[in-house]
Design a protein around this motif. Structure first.
Motif, short mmCIF file in Angstrom:
data_model
loop_
_atom_site.label_atom_id
_atom_site.label_comp_id
_atom_site.label_asym_id
_atom_site.label_seq_id
_atom_site.Cartn_x
_atom_site.Cartn_y
_atom_site.Cartn_z
N PHE A 156 0.85 -1.18 0.00
CA PHE A 156 0.00 0.00 0.00
C PHE A 156 0.88 1.24 0.00
CE2 PHE A 156 1.19 -0.11 4.39
CZ PHE A 156 1.12 1.20 4.83
N THR A 157 0.29 2.34 -0.34
CA THR A 157 0.92 3.64 -0.18
C THR A 157 -0.12 4.56 0.42
OG1 THR A 157 2.37 5.27 -1.23
CG2 THR A 157 0.41 4.59 -2.48
N THR A 158 0.21 5.82 0.53
CA THR A 158 -0.75 6.77 1.09
C THR A 158 -0.94 7.95 0.14
OG1 THR A 158 0.95 8.02 2.27
CG2 THR A 158 -0.08 6.17 3.46
N GLY B 48 -3.72 -9.76 0.41
CA GLY B 48 -2.94 -10.17 1.56
C GLY B 48 -2.80 -9.15 2.68
N LEU B 49 -3.41 -7.98 2.56
CA LEU B 49 -3.36 -7.00 3.64
C LEU B 49 -4.50 -7.26 4.62
CD1 LEU B 49 -2.51 -3.75 1.64
CD2 LEU B 49 -0.96 -5.24 2.90
N LEU B 50 -4.27 -6.98 5.89
CA LEU B 50 -5.27 -7.24 6.93
C LEU B 50 -5.62 -5.96 7.67
CD1 LEU B 50 -3.67 -10.49 8.35
CD2 LEU B 50 -5.54 -10.31 6.71
N PHE B 51 -6.87 -5.85 8.08
CA PHE B 51 -7.37 -4.65 8.75
C PHE B 51 -8.00 -5.02 10.08
CE2 PHE B 51 -6.97 -3.63 4.38
CZ PHE B 51 -6.57 -2.30 4.37
N ASP B 52 -7.97 -4.07 11.02
CA ASP B 52 -8.63 -4.30 12.31
C ASP B 52 -10.11 -3.96 12.19
OD1 ASP B 52 -8.94 -1.52 12.61
OD2 ASP B 52 -7.28 -1.32 14.02
N ASP B 53 -10.82 -4.07 13.27
CA ASP B 53 -12.27 -3.86 13.27
C ASP B 53 -12.67 -2.39 13.12
OD1 ASP B 53 -12.68 -6.55 13.55
OD2 ASP B 53 -12.85 -6.49 15.73
N SER B 54 -11.70 -1.49 13.09
CA SER B 54 -11.99 -0.06 12.92
C SER B 54 -11.60 0.45 11.54
CB SER B 54 -11.25 0.76 13.99
OG SER B 54 -11.71 0.42 15.27
N GLY B 55 -11.12 -0.45 10.66
CA GLY B 55 -10.76 -0.05 9.31
C GLY B 55 -9.32 0.40 9.14
N PHE B 56 -8.47 0.11 10.13
CA PHE B 56 -7.06 0.46 10.05
C PHE B 56 -6.25 -0.77 9.65
CE2 PHE B 56 -8.83 3.67 12.80
CZ PHE B 56 -8.18 4.83 12.40
N LEU B 57 -5.22 -0.55 8.83
CA LEU B 57 -4.30 -1.63 8.47
C LEU B 57 -3.65 -2.16 9.74
CD1 LEU B 57 -2.99 -3.10 6.01
CD2 LEU B 57 -1.14 -1.43 6.20
N MET C 201 1.69 -4.74 9.55
CA MET C 201 1.89 -4.53 8.12
C MET C 201 2.17 -3.07 7.77
SD MET C 201 -1.00 -6.91 6.45
CE MET C 201 -0.62 -8.64 6.24
N GLN C 202 2.02 -2.18 8.71
CA GLN C 202 2.12 -0.76 8.41
C GLN C 202 3.50 -0.34 7.94
OE1 GLN C 202 0.41 1.69 11.49
NE2 GLN C 202 -1.53 0.60 11.39
N GLN C 203 4.53 -1.00 8.39
CA GLN C 203 5.88 -0.66 7.94
C GLN C 203 6.34 -1.60 6.83
OE1 GLN C 203 8.57 -0.31 11.26
NE2 GLN C 203 7.04 0.78 12.44
N SER C 204 6.09 -2.89 7.00
CA SER C 204 6.63 -3.86 6.07
C SER C 204 5.97 -3.84 4.69
CB SER C 204 6.53 -5.27 6.66
OG SER C 204 5.17 -5.64 6.82
#
Length: 172
Positions: free
Chosen positions: A84-86, A149-158, A162-165
């Motif tokens: 991902f990117t931002t 393959g990306l995973l998110f929590d129950d609030s919609g955040f990555l 995975m946020q750095q890698s």
């Protein structure tokens, strides 16, 4: 594949950002659609030459795609599957603003491929909008990213792990 990950030590982008409570509330109010679009394979023809780009009319807006929009799409196109990117990372690369990048991506007529705008998150790693919608289509975006393959929590955040890698900012 190009270099696809960096660490906070190498990027001004990740300066100890806390999860936004506003994003959490927005996600809680979002409505899960009855039919889920998780397509990450459909490829739409992308104008490569200056002549093709000048002649192309977007089926989404019925207007020509601007030079800035093509610059955003060309940057977004570089983000590999599973990364991902931002909006801010793209805007820093283009020397523009994150909202301008988001506005261009909301009009992206080349999704899901070759312009994978679903791979662009907010700076705090929140799912963000998709196709100009933050109320239901964000679940399409989430489904596409989870399929990659990306995973998110129950609030919609990555997920934190995975946020750095999985962060991509090696734009050419």
């Amino acid at each position: 594949m190009s270099k696809a990950a960096t660490t906070p030590a190498h990027s001004q982008h990740f300066k100890a950002r806390a999860k936004s409570a506003a994003h959490s509330r927005l996600y809680a109010k979002a409505v899960v659609p009855q039919v889920m679009d998780d397509d990450i394979e459909t490829t739409i023809e992308y104008p490569e030459t200056a002549h093709q780009r000048q002649a192309y009319l977007s089926p989404k807006t019925h207007r020509r795609v601007t030079e800035f929009q093509y610059r955003v799409y060309d940057a977004c196109r570089q983000v590999p599957s599973g990364y991902f990117t931002t909006y801010k990372a793209i805007s820093d690369h283009l020397r523009s603003g994150p909202r301008a990048v988001g506005n261009a991506l909301s009009k992206n007529p080349f999704c899901p491929l070759p312009i994978p705008c679903h791979r662009v998150l907010t700076s705090d790693c929140y799912i963000g909008g998709f196709a100009g919608d933050t109320k239901s289509k964000i679940f399409f975006k989430k489904a596409k990213l989870e399929k990659e393959g990306l995973l998110f929590d129950d609030s919609g955040f990555l997920c934190q792990s995975m946020q750095q890698s999985r962060f991509f900012n090696e734009f050419r």
